[in-house]
Design a protein around this motif. Structure first.
Motif, PDB file in Angstrom:
ATOM      1  N   ARG A 133       0.813  -1.243   0.020  1.00 43.34           N
ATOM      2  CA  ARG A 133      -0.171   0.097  -0.068  1.00 43.34           C
ATOM      3  C   ARG A 133       1.060   1.334   0.268  1.00 43.34           C
ATOM      4  NH1 ARG A 133      -3.571   0.089   5.140  1.00 43.34           N
ATOM      5  NH2 ARG A 133      -1.432  -0.241   5.983  1.00 43.34           N
ATOM      6  N   LEU A 134       0.295   2.428  -0.475  1.00 40.76           N
ATOM      7  CA  LEU A 134       1.224   3.754  -0.472  1.00 40.76           C
ATOM      8  C   LEU A 134       1.375   3.923   0.935  1.00 40.76           C
ATOM      9  CD1 LEU A 134       2.036   6.020  -2.037  1.00 40.76           C
ATOM     10  CD2 LEU A 134      -0.116   7.132  -1.599  1.00 40.76           C
ATOM     11  N   GLN A 135       0.680   3.737   2.009  1.00 40.43           N
ATOM     12  CA  GLN A 135       0.879   3.976   3.300  1.00 40.43           C
ATOM     13  C   GLN A 135       2.162   3.374   3.618  1.00 40.43           C
ATOM     14  OE1 GLN A 135      -2.753   3.530   5.375  1.00 40.43           O
ATOM     15  NE2 GLN A 135      -3.232   5.489   5.452  1.00 40.43           N
ATOM     16  N   ASP A 136       2.197   1.976   3.247  1.00 40.85           N
ATOM     17  CA  ASP A 136       3.394   1.313   3.718  1.00 40.85           C
ATOM     18  C   ASP A 136       4.782   1.772   2.909  1.00 40.85           C
ATOM     19  OD1 ASP A 136       1.764  -0.302   5.127  1.00 40.85           O
ATOM     20  OD2 ASP A 136       1.546  -1.727   3.213  1.00 40.85           O
ATOM     21  N   ILE A 137       4.573   2.263   1.501  1.00 43.70           N
ATOM     22  CA  ILE A 137       5.822   2.724   0.928  1.00 43.70           C
ATOM     23  C   ILE A 137       6.294   3.878   1.601  1.00 43.70           C
ATOM     24  CG2 ILE A 137       6.397   3.722  -1.198  1.00 43.70           C
ATOM     25  CD1 ILE A 137       4.447   1.624  -2.697  1.00 43.70           C
ATOM     26  N   VAL A 138       5.511   4.764   1.977  1.00 40.01           N
ATOM     27  CA  VAL A 138       5.518   5.997   2.534  1.00 40.01           C
ATOM     28  C   VAL A 138       6.460   5.824   3.995  1.00 40.01           C
ATOM     29  CG1 VAL A 138       4.904   8.293   3.768  1.00 40.01           C
ATOM     30  CG2 VAL A 138       4.076   7.564   1.334  1.00 40.01           C
ATOM     31  N   ALA A 139       5.866   4.953   4.661  1.00 39.50           N
ATOM     32  CA  ALA A 139       6.439   4.461   6.058  1.00 39.50           C
ATOM     33  C   ALA A 139       7.858   3.902   5.893  1.00 39.50           C
ATOM     34  CB  ALA A 139       5.609   3.718   6.921  1.00 39.50           C
ATOM     35  N   ALA A 140       8.241   3.277   4.891  1.00 35.97           N
ATOM     36  CA  ALA A 140       9.608   2.449   4.915  1.00 35.97           C
ATOM     37  C   ALA A 140      10.360   3.433   4.136  1.00 35.97           C
ATOM     38  CB  ALA A 140       9.192   1.476   3.781  1.00 35.97           C
ATOM     39  N   LYS A 168       7.808  15.531  -2.742  1.00 35.83           N
ATOM     40  CA  LYS A 168       7.481  16.733  -1.687  1.00 35.83           C
ATOM     41  C   LYS A 168       6.118  16.542  -0.829  1.00 35.83           C
ATOM     42  CE  LYS A 168       6.650  21.655  -2.092  1.00 35.83           C
ATOM     43  NZ  LYS A 168       6.631  22.908  -3.022  1.00 35.83           N
ATOM     44  N   ALA A 169       5.191  15.941  -1.482  1.00 27.92           N
ATOM     45  CA  ALA A 169       3.812  15.918  -0.703  1.00 27.92           C
ATOM     46  C   ALA A 169       3.784  14.743   0.197  1.00 27.92           C
ATOM     47  CB  ALA A 169       2.936  15.683  -1.948  1.00 27.92           C
ATOM     48  N   ALA A 170       4.660  13.786   0.193  1.00 28.32           N
ATOM     49  CA  ALA A 170       4.485  12.643   0.872  1.00 28.32           C
ATOM     50  C   ALA A 170       5.757  12.906   2.104  1.00 28.32           C
ATOM     51  CB  ALA A 170       4.960  11.522   0.314  1.00 28.32           C
ATOM     52  N   GLY A 171       6.857  13.955   1.924  1.00 32.57           N
ATOM     53  CA  GLY A 171       7.900  14.224   2.630  1.00 32.57           C
ATOM     54  C   GLY A 171       8.863  12.992   2.828  1.00 32.57           C
ATOM     55  N   VAL A 172       9.223  12.498   1.550  1.00 28.78           N
ATOM     56  CA  VAL A 172      10.092  11.374   1.648  1.00 28.78           C
ATOM     57  C   VAL A 172      11.101  11.496   0.544  1.00 28.78           C
ATOM     58  CG1 VAL A 172       8.300   9.684   2.266  1.00 28.78           C
ATOM     59  CG2 VAL A 172       8.655  10.092  -0.261  1.00 28.78           C
ATOM     60  N   LYS A 173      12.263  10.848   0.651  1.00 25.09           N
ATOM     61  CA  LYS A 173      13.386  10.837  -0.149  1.00 25.09           C
ATOM     62  C   LYS A 173      13.506   9.436  -0.832  1.00 25.09           C
ATOM     63  CE  LYS A 173      17.089  12.001  -2.378  1.00 25.09           C
ATOM     64  NZ  LYS A 173      16.863  13.183  -3.563  1.00 25.09           N
ATOM     65  N   LEU A 174      13.249   9.077  -2.185  1.00 30.09           N
ATOM     66  CA  LEU A 174      13.251   8.073  -2.930  1.00 30.09           C
ATOM     67  C   LEU A 174      14.741   8.150  -3.684  1.00 30.09           C
ATOM     68  CD1 LEU A 174       9.904   7.784  -4.353  1.00 30.09           C
ATOM     69  CD2 LEU A 174      10.585   6.631  -2.227  1.00 30.09           C
ATOM     70  N   GLN A 175      15.381   7.064  -3.871  1.00 29.74           N
ATOM     71  CA  GLN A 175      16.493   6.909  -4.742  1.00 29.74           C
ATOM     72  C   GLN A 175      16.102   7.005  -6.363  1.00 29.74           C
ATOM     73  OE1 GLN A 175      18.490   3.335  -4.447  1.00 29.74           O
ATOM     74  NE2 GLN A 175      20.155   3.845  -6.168  1.00 29.74           N
ATOM     75  N   THR A 232      -7.272   6.934  -5.440  1.00 28.60           N
ATOM     76  CA  THR A 232      -6.190   8.109  -5.686  1.00 28.60           C
ATOM     77  C   THR A 232      -5.119   8.281  -4.591  1.00 28.60           C
ATOM     78  OG1 THR A 232      -7.826   9.494  -4.345  1.00 28.60           O
ATOM     79  CG2 THR A 232      -8.576   9.072  -6.604  1.00 28.60           C
ATOM     80  N   MET A 233      -4.256   9.281  -4.728  1.00 28.20           N
ATOM     81  CA  MET A 233      -3.322   9.477  -3.875  1.00 28.20           C
ATOM     82  C   MET A 233      -3.757   9.943  -2.515  1.00 28.20           C
ATOM     83  SD  MET A 233      -0.049   9.437  -4.321  1.00 28.20           S
ATOM     84  CE  MET A 233       0.945   8.583  -5.815  1.00 28.20           C
ATOM     85  N   SER A 234      -4.963  10.732  -2.777  1.00 30.64           N
ATOM     86  CA  SER A 234      -5.659  11.178  -1.427  1.00 30.64           C
ATOM     87  C   SER A 234      -6.429  10.209  -0.807  1.00 30.64           C
ATOM     88  CB  SER A 234      -6.822  12.188  -1.663  1.00 30.64           C
ATOM     89  OG  SER A 234      -6.342  13.572  -2.383  1.00 30.64           O
ATOM     90  N   GLU A 235      -6.977   9.290  -1.391  1.00 37.26           N
ATOM     91  CA  GLU A 235      -7.679   8.041  -0.565  1.00 37.26           C
ATOM     92  C   GLU A 235      -6.620   7.134  -0.160  1.00 37.26           C
ATOM     93  OE1 GLU A 235     -11.552   7.391  -3.496  1.00 37.26           O
ATOM     94  OE2 GLU A 235      -9.599   6.356  -4.145  1.00 37.26           O
ATOM     95  N   ALA A 236      -5.534   7.148  -0.800  1.00 38.86           N
ATOM     96  CA  ALA A 236      -4.345   6.261  -0.274  1.00 38.86           C
ATOM     97  C   ALA A 236      -3.449   7.007   0.880  1.00 38.86           C
ATOM     98  CB  ALA A 236      -3.400   5.836  -1.381  1.00 38.86           C
ATOM     99  N   GLY A 237      -3.844   8.199   1.293  1.00 40.90           N
ATOM    100  CA  GLY A 237      -3.108   8.572   2.235  1.00 40.90           C
ATOM    101  C   GLY A 237      -2.296   9.892   1.945  1.00 40.90           C
ATOM    102  N   VAL A 238      -1.911  10.377   0.684  1.00 44.49           N
ATOM    103  CA  VAL A 238      -1.259  11.653   0.556  1.00 44.49           C
ATOM    104  C   VAL A 238      -1.845  12.421  -0.085  1.00 44.49           C
ATOM    105  CG1 VAL A 238       0.855  12.245  -1.030  1.00 44.49           C
ATOM    106  CG2 VAL A 238       1.012   9.851   0.182  1.00 44.49           C
ATOM    107  N   SER A 239      -2.094  13.526   0.596  1.00 47.21           N
ATOM    108  CA  SER A 239      -3.156  14.507  -0.160  1.00 47.21           C
ATOM    109  C   SER A 239      -2.230  15.734  -0.838  1.00 47.21           C
ATOM    110  CB  SER A 239      -3.762  15.288   1.046  1.00 47.21           C
ATOM    111  OG  SER A 239      -2.935  15.894   2.156  1.00 47.21           O
ATOM    112  N   GLY A 240      -2.962  16.637  -1.541  1.00 46.06           N
ATOM    113  CA  GLY A 240      -2.401  17.606  -2.223  1.00 46.06           C
ATOM    114  C   GLY A 240      -1.631  17.479  -3.394  1.00 46.06           C
ATOM    115  N   LEU A 241      -2.057  16.175  -4.256  1.00 49.27           N
ATOM    116  CA  LEU A 241      -1.365  15.517  -5.471  1.00 49.27           C
ATOM    117  C   LEU A 241      -2.167  15.107  -6.382  1.00 49.27           C
ATOM    118  CD1 LEU A 241       1.692  15.428  -5.871  1.00 49.27           C
ATOM    119  CD2 LEU A 241       1.557  12.944  -5.385  1.00 49.27           C
TER     120      LEU A 241
END
Length: 316
Positions: A133-140, A168-175, A232-241
């Motif tokens: 899930r998106l929330q799991d990806i963001v948390a990891a 930027k919206a999720a506050g994460v850093k991906l490679q 959608t991103m909002s439904e999955a936990g990341v708003s403003g995208l």
């Protein structure tokens, strides 16, 4: 009085003598090579406008430096309605921030005739990614920055900038792993060498529907009818995208208002014909009201310029 009436009569005669637009073939510059959304929209518009006007509208592909070469050529052409341009996020919003010196100003050198096409993006993941899930990806990603990879289809592309917007919206850093286009990025994603990729719904969903990849979320305000089970991103936990990429037709600044008005009438009348064609490509028609076109383009330009500069992305 006789002189006045005579002058009035001459004015009417001259007005009636003005040839109706268009009286000769009209060129539509597509600032990329054949293929892709810009080319699709240009050719579909050329076809319907030819039928509506009884005059030939034709596409001239003018690629180079992304979309810069063709767009610059259109900006420098005569403002008589006989050279038009297909414009979208790349040449009307991204380039001003990506290039330190740009030979055209998207807001000053062009007038938007119509915005007719929109399509969304989807985040896809390799099918065996442990985070479902998106929330799991963001948390990891937050727990271990850079541990999750994301492909980009080249620096400054829509896929790259959408990935930047997500981080930027999720506050994460991906490679970030750059590729020369979408096909090699998908090749590595399907092989399990890359974790995530952002691409258009039309390009990404076939892999999701076939089970070769996992659809995580669409970057739009509503779910795609092509993938109603993907949130959608909002439904999955990341708003403003809520990101809709768009394409339209532009004319050089100072093109006569009556020419712009004629083009707008013909394009709007053709939208019902364009709708099923656009839907086959994974997009949809979009009819931005005439009075809101300039402010819409300016808003898109401002928001993407800010994001690109904050991300420090440059092409020169």
């Amino acid at each position: 009085m006789a002189v006045a009436f005579a002058a009035f009569g001459v004015g009417i005669t001259l007005a009636l003598a003005q040839p109706a637009y268009p009286e000769r073939p009209v060129k539509i510059i597509v600032p990329i090579a054949p293929g892709g959304s810009y080319d699709l929209v240009g050719r579909q518009l050329a076809e319907v406008l030819s039928k509506r006007s009884g005059q030939s509208f034709f596409v001239e592909n003018k690629p180079g430096a992304g979309t810069v070469v063709g767009t610059q050529a259109a900006a420098q052409s005569e403002a008589d309605g006989y050279t038009l341009l297909i414009g979208g996020l790349s040449n009307m919003a991204f380039n001003s921030a990506l290039y330190s010196k740009l030979a055209y100003d998207p807001l000053k050198d062009f007038v938007p005739v119509a915005v007719v096409y929109k399509f969304g993006y989807v985040m896809v993941a390799r099918k065996d990614l442990p985070h479902a899930r998106l929330q799991d990806i963001v948390a990891a990603a937050k727990a271990n920055p850079g541990s999750i990879s994301v492909a980009t289809a080249g620096v400054g592309t829509g896929q790259h900038l959408v990935a930047a917007a997500f981080m930027k919206a999720a506050g994460v850093k991906l490679q970030e792993v750059p590729y020369k286009g979408s096909p090699p990025a998908f090749t590595d994603l399907l092989a399990g060498r890359i974790d995530l990729f952002f691409d258009s719904v039309a390009a990404g969903l076939p892999y999701v529907q076939s089970g070769q990849a996992r659809g995580i979320a669409v970057l739009s305000s509503q779910r795609s009818p092509l993938a109603p089970d993907v949130p959608t991103m909002s439904e999955a936990g990341v708003s403003g995208l809520d990101v809709d990429s768009w394409l339209g037709i532009f004319a050089p600044a100072r093109t006569p208002p009556e020419v712009i008005a004629k083009l707008r009438r013909d394009i709007r009348a053709a939208l019902p014909d364009l709708k099923p064609r656009f839907e086959k490509s994974g997009g949809d028609v979009w009819d931005v009201p005439d009075e809101k076109l300039a402010s819409f383009v300016a808003s898109e330009h401002q928001s993407w310029t800010r994001l690109i500069r904050e991300a420090g992305i440059k092409l020169d």
